[in-house]
Design an enzyme around this catalytic site. Structure first.
Site, short mmCIF file in Angstrom:
data_model
loop_
_atom_site.label_atom_id
_atom_site.label_comp_id
_atom_site.label_asym_id
_atom_site.label_seq_id
_atom_site.Cartn_x
_atom_site.Cartn_y
_atom_site.Cartn_z
N SER A 119 0.83 -1.21 0.00
CA SER A 119 0.00 0.00 0.00
C SER A 119 0.86 1.25 0.00
CB SER A 119 -0.90 0.01 1.23
OG SER A 119 -1.77 -1.09 1.20
N HIS A 140 0.76 -2.46 -7.38
CA HIS A 140 -0.29 -2.17 -6.39
C HIS A 140 -1.64 -2.56 -6.98
CE1 HIS A 140 -2.77 0.97 -4.04
NE2 HIS A 140 -2.71 -0.16 -3.38
N GLU A 152 -1.67 -0.18 -10.29
CA GLU A 152 -0.66 0.88 -10.29
C GLU A 152 0.71 0.16 -10.30
OE1 GLU A 152 -1.21 3.13 -6.69
OE2 GLU A 152 -0.43 4.97 -7.55
N ASN A 190 -2.63 5.70 -2.83
CA ASN A 190 -2.73 5.63 -1.37
C ASN A 190 -2.23 6.89 -0.66
OD1 ASN A 190 -4.13 3.33 -1.18
ND2 ASN A 190 -2.37 2.00 -0.91
N1 LIG Z 1 -6.26 -4.94 1.45
C1 LIG Z 1 -6.16 -4.13 0.40
O1 LIG Z 1 -7.17 -3.58 -0.08
C2 LIG Z 1 -4.82 -3.90 -0.27
C3 LIG Z 1 -4.81 -3.30 -1.54
C4 LIG Z 1 -3.58 -3.16 -2.19
C5 LIG Z 1 -2.41 -3.57 -1.58
N2 LIG Z 1 -2.45 -4.12 -0.34
C6 LIG Z 1 -1.17 -4.57 0.24
O2 LIG Z 1 -1.07 -5.97 0.00
C7 LIG Z 1 -0.35 -6.58 1.08
C8 LIG Z 1 -1.23 -7.66 1.70
O3 LIG Z 1 -2.39 -7.04 2.20
P1 LIG Z 1 -3.68 -7.89 2.64
O4 LIG Z 1 -4.81 -6.94 2.72
O5 LIG Z 1 -3.79 -9.11 1.80
O6 LIG Z 1 -3.25 -8.29 4.13
P2 LIG Z 1 -3.75 -9.54 4.99
O7 LIG Z 1 -3.48 -9.19 6.39
O8 LIG Z 1 -5.14 -9.92 4.59
O9 LIG Z 1 -2.79 -10.74 4.50
C9 LIG Z 1 -1.41 -10.76 4.73
C10 LIG Z 1 -0.98 -12.22 4.74
O10 LIG Z 1 0.44 -12.30 4.84
C11 LIG Z 1 0.71 -13.50 5.56
N3 LIG Z 1 2.09 -13.51 6.02
C12 LIG Z 1 2.63 -12.86 7.08
N4 LIG Z 1 3.94 -13.16 7.18
C13 LIG Z 1 4.22 -14.02 6.16
C14 LIG Z 1 5.40 -14.69 5.72
N5 LIG Z 1 6.55 -14.54 6.37
N6 LIG Z 1 5.32 -15.50 4.65
C15 LIG Z 1 4.15 -15.67 3.98
N7 LIG Z 1 3.00 -15.06 4.34
C16 LIG Z 1 3.05 -14.26 5.42
C17 LIG Z 1 -0.32 -13.49 6.68
O11 LIG Z 1 -0.47 -14.77 7.27
C18 LIG Z 1 -1.55 -13.02 5.92
O12 LIG Z 1 -2.29 -14.12 5.42
C19 LIG Z 1 0.02 -5.47 2.06
O13 LIG Z 1 1.30 -5.00 1.81
C20 LIG Z 1 -1.03 -4.39 1.75
O14 LIG Z 1 -0.60 -3.11 2.09
C21 LIG Z 1 -3.63 -4.32 0.33
#
Ligand SMILES: NC(=O)c1ccc[n+]([C@@H]2O[C@H](COP(=O)([O-])OP(=O)(O)OC[C@H]3O[C@@H](n4cnc5c(N)ncnc54)[C@H](O)[C@@H]3O)[C@@H](O)[C@H]2O)c1
Length: 283
Positions: A119, A140, A152, A190
């Protein structure tokens, strides 16, 4: 098809969506997470996601069974040794991303491109902790990934022009368009969105308006499809808080100070839709 097998690291909200988008466009996916429970939940999310996609996209025919079978769910990072491309989607916390890149950098083939789904974290900073900075690019994705046509793409300081081309070809294979932007924390989307959501949380904290009224103003006055607080619940309030914290630390600018109410909600386990409750209830 250039990218036959793709590693997707992190199987939360975004990882499950990325895996589904890849599988339904014919790619084999190795979906890695640290938790078997998360992987089991991701499998359910993909199954429901395929149904939802077909419901809203009646003209596209997708073989659900074949798509499900294209995804391997695993906690074993070594399974990434043979993949052609990696999309990383782990928690928005630098120490976690740092540890993951250390591992995948040694396991994956040296020619493989790493797409960072973050993000707000700097792509240049991620590239700098790998031995392949020219092959690290920001990607992104928008949530829910299978439904959103735009991504993005972020060019880190050392990202090679060939890597940007590879990223574009990769996204074309999963039917996504992209806008390429330069690397600054939060990128374009973001840097604006997180501030809006954080300020909307301050409005609720200051009792200026209830969450539904804050959102109604954006929907009816500005014709936004979703208000900032519904959007926050969809993204995940934990992810919002971590992203705001990254922006605050990156720019050293007080305008990114996280709203105390947001912190309190995250501490209380109100993480939005994925936990059943955030600014609104989904139970
Ligand atoms: N949620 C959104 O709308 C959104 C949109 C764009 C980008 N993002 C970005 O995408 C990324 C993931 O976000 P999310 O919403 O899926 O978060 P989330 O919390 O739903 O999922 C993150 C996952 O990472 C896993 N994880 C943690 N440590 C790990 C490791 N060492 N090895 C493998 N897996 C591991 C966790 O168990 C979890 O399942 C973040 O960087 C976030 O900023 C999120």
């Amino acid at each position: 098809m250039e990218f036959k097998s793709v590693g997707v690291v992190g199987a939360g909200v975004m990882g499950a969506g990325v895996a589904q988008s890849l599988a339904q466009t014919g790619h084999h996916v190795v979906l890695v997470d640290i938790s078997d429970d998360v992987l089991a939940k991701a499998k359910k999310e993909v199954r429901n996601g395929l149904r939802a996609f077909s419901l809203f996209n009646k003209k596209e025919t997708i073989d659900h069974k074949a798509s499900m079978e294209r995804i391997s769910y695993t906690t074993d990072y070594e399974r990434l040794a043979d993949v052609d491309f990696v999309v990383e989607n782990v928690t928005e916390k630098w120490p976690i991303k740092q540890e993951v890149y250390g591992r995948i950098d040694t396991i994956c083939r040296p020619d493989v491109v790493f797409a960072v789904n973050t993000s707000a974290i700097s792509i240049t900073k991620v590239g700098g902790i790998t031995k392949r900075a020219p092959q690290v690019v920001g990607m992104h994705f928008m949530n829910p990934v299978p439904m959103k046509p735009m991504v993005e793409v972020i060019r880190g300081f050392h990202t090679a022009p060939e890597t940007i081309d590879t990223a574009k070809r990769f996204l074309a294979e999963i039917n996504k368009q992209c806008v390429v932007v330069e690397d600054m924390p939060g990128f374009v989307s973001n840097r604006v969105l997180m501030l809006t959501i954080n300020e909307a949380a301050f409005l609720v904290q200051d009792k200026v308006a209830a969450p539904a009224d804050v959102d109604r103003i954006f929907k009816t006055c500005f014709e936004h499809r979703m208000g900032p607080l519904e959007t926050a619940d969809l993204i995940g309030l934990d992810t919002i808080l971590y992203s705001i914290e990254v922006l605050y630390e990156s720019y050293n600018d007080s305008k990114y100070r996280p709203c105390p109410l947001l912190k309190k909600m995250v501490d209380a386990g109100l993480h939005g839709r994925k936990s059943g409750r955030g600014f609104f209830s989904y139970e």
